[in-house]
Motif scaffolding. Sequence first.
Motif, PDB file in Angstrom:
ATOM      1  N   THR A   1       1.087  -1.516   0.013  1.00  0.00           N
ATOM      2  CA  THR A   1       0.133  -0.364   0.001  1.00  0.00           C
ATOM      3  C   THR A   1       0.946   1.053   0.255  1.00  0.00           C
ATOM      4  O   THR A   1       0.219   2.399  -0.255  1.00  0.00           O
ATOM      5  N   ALA A   2       2.426   1.431   0.211  1.00  0.00           N
ATOM      6  CA  ALA A   2       2.858   2.100   0.453  1.00  0.00           C
ATOM      7  C   ALA A   2       3.745   2.521  -0.177  1.00  0.00           C
ATOM      8  O   ALA A   2       4.544   3.352  -0.216  1.00  0.00           O
ATOM      9  N   PHE A   3       3.951   1.976  -1.413  1.00  0.00           N
ATOM     10  CA  PHE A   3       4.866   1.830  -2.296  1.00  0.00           C
ATOM     11  C   PHE A   3       5.048   3.270  -3.319  1.00  0.00           C
ATOM     12  O   PHE A   3       3.933   4.253  -3.282  1.00  0.00           O
ATOM     13  N   SER A   4       6.365   3.969  -3.365  1.00  0.00           N
ATOM     14  CA  SER A   4       5.912   5.295  -3.803  1.00  0.00           C
ATOM     15  C   SER A   4       7.070   4.732  -5.479  1.00  0.00           C
ATOM     16  O   SER A   4       8.020   3.888  -5.598  1.00  0.00           O
ATOM     17  N   ALA A   5       6.861   5.293  -6.484  1.00  0.00           N
ATOM     18  CA  ALA A   5       7.561   4.991  -7.778  1.00  0.00           C
ATOM     19  C   ALA A   5       9.100   5.936  -7.516  1.00  0.00           C
ATOM     20  O   ALA A   5       9.830   5.196  -8.152  1.00  0.00           O
ATOM     21  N   SER A   6       9.399   6.797  -6.999  1.00  0.00           N
ATOM     22  CA  SER A   6      10.795   6.884  -6.733  1.00  0.00           C
ATOM     23  C   SER A   6      11.319   5.818  -5.485  1.00  0.00           C
ATOM     24  O   SER A   6      12.876   5.550  -6.196  1.00  0.00           O
ATOM     25  N   GLU A   7      10.486   5.022  -4.837  1.00  0.00           N
ATOM     26  CA  GLU A   7      11.199   3.726  -4.431  1.00  0.00           C
ATOM     27  C   GLU A   7      11.235   2.370  -5.090  1.00  0.00           C
ATOM     28  O   GLU A   7      12.022   1.981  -4.857  1.00  0.00           O
ATOM     29  N   VAL A   8      10.347   2.356  -5.630  1.00  0.00           N
ATOM     30  CA  VAL A   8      10.322   1.487  -6.390  1.00  0.00           C
ATOM     31  C   VAL A   8      11.782   1.871  -7.603  1.00  0.00           C
ATOM     32  O   VAL A   8      12.573   0.930  -8.571  1.00  0.00           O
ATOM     33  N   SER A   9      12.263   2.924  -7.994  1.00  0.00           N
ATOM     34  CA  SER A   9      13.250   2.941  -9.047  1.00  0.00           C
ATOM     35  C   SER A   9      14.303   2.889  -8.308  1.00  0.00           C
ATOM     36  O   SER A   9      15.682   2.113  -9.172  1.00  0.00           O
ATOM     37  N   GLU A  10      14.351   2.633  -6.805  1.00  0.00           N
ATOM     38  CA  GLU A  10      15.829   3.231  -6.282  1.00  0.00           C
ATOM     39  C   GLU A  10      16.145   1.175  -6.234  1.00  0.00           C
ATOM     40  O   GLU A  10      17.228   0.841  -6.472  1.00  0.00           O
ATOM     41  N   LEU A  11      14.576   0.958  -6.489  1.00  0.00           N
ATOM     42  CA  LEU A  11      14.966  -0.867  -5.595  1.00  0.00           C
ATOM     43  C   LEU A  11      15.465  -1.184  -7.491  1.00  0.00           C
ATOM     44  O   LEU A  11      16.939  -2.100  -7.317  1.00  0.00           O
ATOM     45  N   ASN A  12      15.083  -0.676  -8.211  1.00  0.00           N
ATOM     46  CA  ASN A  12      15.475  -1.087  -9.826  1.00  0.00           C
ATOM     47  C   ASN A  12      17.071  -0.727  -9.952  1.00  0.00           C
ATOM     48  O   ASN A  12      17.828  -2.174 -10.705  1.00  0.00           O
ATOM     49  N   SER A  13      17.573   0.553  -9.145  1.00  0.00           N
ATOM     50  CA  SER A  13      19.119   0.718  -9.248  1.00  0.00           C
ATOM     51  C   SER A  13      19.620  -0.321  -8.882  1.00  0.00           C
ATOM     52  O   SER A  13      20.873  -1.038  -9.298  1.00  0.00           O
ATOM     53  N   PHE A  14      19.783  -0.501  -7.455  1.00  0.00           N
ATOM     54  CA  PHE A  14      20.244  -1.441  -6.285  1.00  0.00           C
ATOM     55  C   PHE A  14      20.224  -3.207  -6.943  1.00  0.00           C
ATOM     56  O   PHE A  14      21.371  -3.702  -6.505  1.00  0.00           O
ATOM     57  N   VAL A  15      18.992  -3.256  -7.701  1.00  0.00           N
ATOM     58  CA  VAL A  15      18.666  -5.279  -8.416  1.00  0.00           C
ATOM     59  C   VAL A  15      20.140  -4.935  -9.459  1.00  0.00           C
ATOM     60  O   VAL A  15      20.836  -5.477  -9.439  1.00  0.00           O
ATOM     61  N   SER A  16      19.494  -3.661 -10.289  1.00  0.00           N
ATOM     62  CA  SER A  16      20.724  -3.562 -11.701  1.00  0.00           C
ATOM     63  C   SER A  16      22.062  -3.562 -11.065  1.00  0.00           C
ATOM     64  O   SER A  16      23.270  -4.314 -11.169  1.00  0.00           O
ATOM     65  N   GLN A  17      22.645  -3.180 -10.101  1.00  0.00           N
ATOM     66  CA  GLN A  17      23.831  -2.360  -9.739  1.00  0.00           C
ATOM     67  C   GLN A  17      24.473  -3.973  -8.712  1.00  0.00           C
ATOM     68  O   GLN A  17      25.483  -4.443  -9.272  1.00  0.00           O
ATOM     69  N   CYS A  18      23.831  -4.725  -8.368  1.00  0.00           N
ATOM     70  CA  CYS A  18      23.827  -6.139  -7.473  1.00  0.00           C
ATOM     71  C   CYS A  18      24.306  -7.185  -8.607  1.00  0.00           C
ATOM     72  O   CYS A  18      25.722  -7.648  -8.185  1.00  0.00           O
ATOM     73  N   ALA A  19      23.472  -7.005  -8.993  1.00  0.00           N
ATOM     74  CA  ALA A  19      24.613  -7.956 -10.508  1.00  0.00           C
ATOM     75  C   ALA A  19      25.314  -8.037 -11.109  1.00  0.00           C
ATOM     76  O   ALA A  19      25.818  -9.067 -11.213  1.00  0.00           O
ATOM     77  N   SER A  20      24.989  -6.894 -11.527  1.00  0.00           N
ATOM     78  CA  SER A  20      26.783  -6.737 -12.116  1.00  0.00           C
ATOM     79  C   SER A  20      27.962  -7.363 -11.116  1.00  0.00           C
ATOM     80  O   SER A  20      28.862  -7.938 -11.860  1.00  0.00           O
ATOM     81  N   LEU A  21      27.698  -7.355  -9.798  1.00  0.00           N
ATOM     82  CA  LEU A  21      28.632  -7.868  -8.218  1.00  0.00           C
ATOM     83  C   LEU A  21      28.482  -8.944  -8.193  1.00  0.00           C
ATOM     84  O   LEU A  21      29.378  -9.768  -8.155  1.00  0.00           O
ATOM     85  N   GLY A  22      27.326  -9.795  -9.113  1.00  0.00           N
ATOM     86  CA  GLY A  22      26.922 -11.436  -9.053  1.00  0.00           C
ATOM     87  C   GLY A  22      26.102 -11.668  -7.996  1.00  0.00           C
ATOM     88  O   GLY A  22      26.362 -12.462  -7.149  1.00  0.00           O
ATOM     89  N   ILE A  23      25.557 -10.612  -6.790  1.00  0.00           N
ATOM     90  CA  ILE A  23      24.561 -10.774  -6.376  1.00  0.00           C
ATOM     91  C   ILE A  23      23.165 -10.907  -6.807  1.00  0.00           C
ATOM     92  O   ILE A  23      22.829  -9.657  -7.124  1.00  0.00           O
ATOM     93  N   GLY A  24      22.547 -11.940  -6.544  1.00  0.00           N
ATOM     94  CA  GLY A  24      21.172 -12.442  -6.528  1.00  0.00           C
ATOM     95  C   GLY A  24      20.168 -11.665  -4.963  1.00  0.00           C
ATOM     96  O   GLY A  24      20.148 -11.543  -4.186  1.00  0.00           O
ATOM     97  N   ASN A  25      18.740 -11.203  -5.823  1.00  0.00           N
ATOM     98  CA  ASN A  25      18.276 -11.256  -4.963  1.00  0.00           C
ATOM     99  C   ASN A  25      16.853 -11.223  -5.215  1.00  0.00           C
ATOM    100  O   ASN A  25      15.989 -11.871  -6.807  1.00  0.00           O
ATOM    101  N   LEU A  26      15.615 -10.877  -4.808  1.00  0.00           N
ATOM    102  CA  LEU A  26      14.199 -11.933  -4.632  1.00  0.00           C
ATOM    103  C   LEU A  26      13.339 -10.987  -3.911  1.00  0.00           C
ATOM    104  O   LEU A  26      13.204 -10.416  -2.755  1.00  0.00           O
ATOM    105  N   ILE A  27      12.273 -10.617  -4.991  1.00  0.00           N
ATOM    106  CA  ILE A  27      12.054  -9.547  -4.352  1.00  0.00           C
ATOM    107  C   ILE A  27      10.251 -10.305  -3.926  1.00  0.00           C
ATOM    108  O   ILE A  27       9.577 -10.769  -3.960  1.00  0.00           O
ATOM    109  N   TRP A  28      10.213  -9.073  -2.420  1.00  0.00           N
ATOM    110  CA  TRP A  28       9.207  -9.807  -1.675  1.00  0.00           C
ATOM    111  C   TRP A  28       7.758  -9.196  -2.497  1.00  0.00           C
ATOM    112  O   TRP A  28       7.411  -8.386  -1.923  1.00  0.00           O
ATOM    113  N   MET A  29       6.960 -10.416  -2.020  1.00  0.00           N
ATOM    114  CA  MET A  29       5.642 -10.888  -2.849  1.00  0.00           C
ATOM    115  C   MET A  29       4.914 -10.778  -1.441  1.00  0.00           C
ATOM    116  O   MET A  29       3.246 -10.970  -1.913  1.00  0.00           O
TER     117      MET A  29
END
Length: 261
Positions: A210-238
Motif C-alpha cells: 500500500t505504501a510504495f512510491s515510484a521513487s522507491e521502486v526506482s531505487e529498488l531497480n537500481s539496487f538490483v541492477s547494480q547487485c547483478a553486475s556484482l554477482g549478487i542475487g535478489n528476490l523481491i518480496w511479494m
Amino acid sequence: MTQVVVVNSAPTVHLGLSGFVTSTSFIDSIIRIMKAKGLNTFRISFTPSFVGTSHPYKSSYIQYFLDHCNYILIVEPNHLHPSNEAMSSKARSNWSTIKNNVYKVLSAYKNNNRVAVELINEYVSSDFYTRMQSLVTEIRSKGYTNKLILNKFSQSWKLVNDPLGKTYQGYHYYFNTWSVSGAISNVKLAKAKGIKLINTEIGADFNEYTAFSASEVSELNSFVSQCASLGIGNLIWMNANLNNYNKYQSLGWKFPVVASP
C-alpha cells in the motif's frame, strides 16, 4: 518496458520472487511471471508452529513447484515475524522445532541442487552467527550438500565456514529506509569478507504494497541492477499470493537480465 542488460554477468546470479503461497494456482501464476521476466529463483516461506498457523509448512507446494518448472527453489520453513528480541527469544525456546523444520526439508530433498534451505528469517539476537555456524557444521556432517541460506538482521557481517562453499548470506533491504548507495556499500562489505550473497527478501517499502512510491521502486531497480553486475542475487518480496505484484508493475518495476544458475 525496457530491461537493463547485464553483460557477462556471473552464471549464478539468483533473481526472482519471494513470499507465501496458499494454493497451487498461485504457484502457476508465479511460474508464469518468472518465465515472462526471465527469472530463475523463488523463495517459498512457511511459519513455524510457535509463530502461528497462517502459513504452515506444506510439502505439496514444494513438490508442485519442482514438478512444473525447472527453476531454483529456496525453502524457508522458519519465517519469524515480527523481527524483534521477543520473537528471537521465542525461537531459542523452540530451537528443536527450528532444527526439525530445517531437516524436514533437507531429508525430503537431500542433495537436490534445485532445493536450497534458508535456515531462519530475521533472527535479531547477537548469537546469530554462533547458532548459524553450529547448524551449518551439523548439516554438513550429516552429508547434506544442498545450498544453505542465512539472512542476518543488524549483526555485523561474518563469514560462516562451510567446507562445501555452498552457504549464502543476505540482508533484507527496503528502500523506504535504505539508500541505494548505503545498501551497495553494505553488500560490498560482505563481499570483501568472502561472503556469497542472495538477498532473499527486498522491496520498495516494508509497509507492504500500500505504501510504495515510484521513487522507491526506482531505487529498488537500481539496487538490483547494480547487485547483478556484482554477482549478487535478489528476490523481491511479494507478501502472500503475489499481493504486491500489480503495484510494482504500475510503478515501473524491472529486472536485469542474467544467465540462469
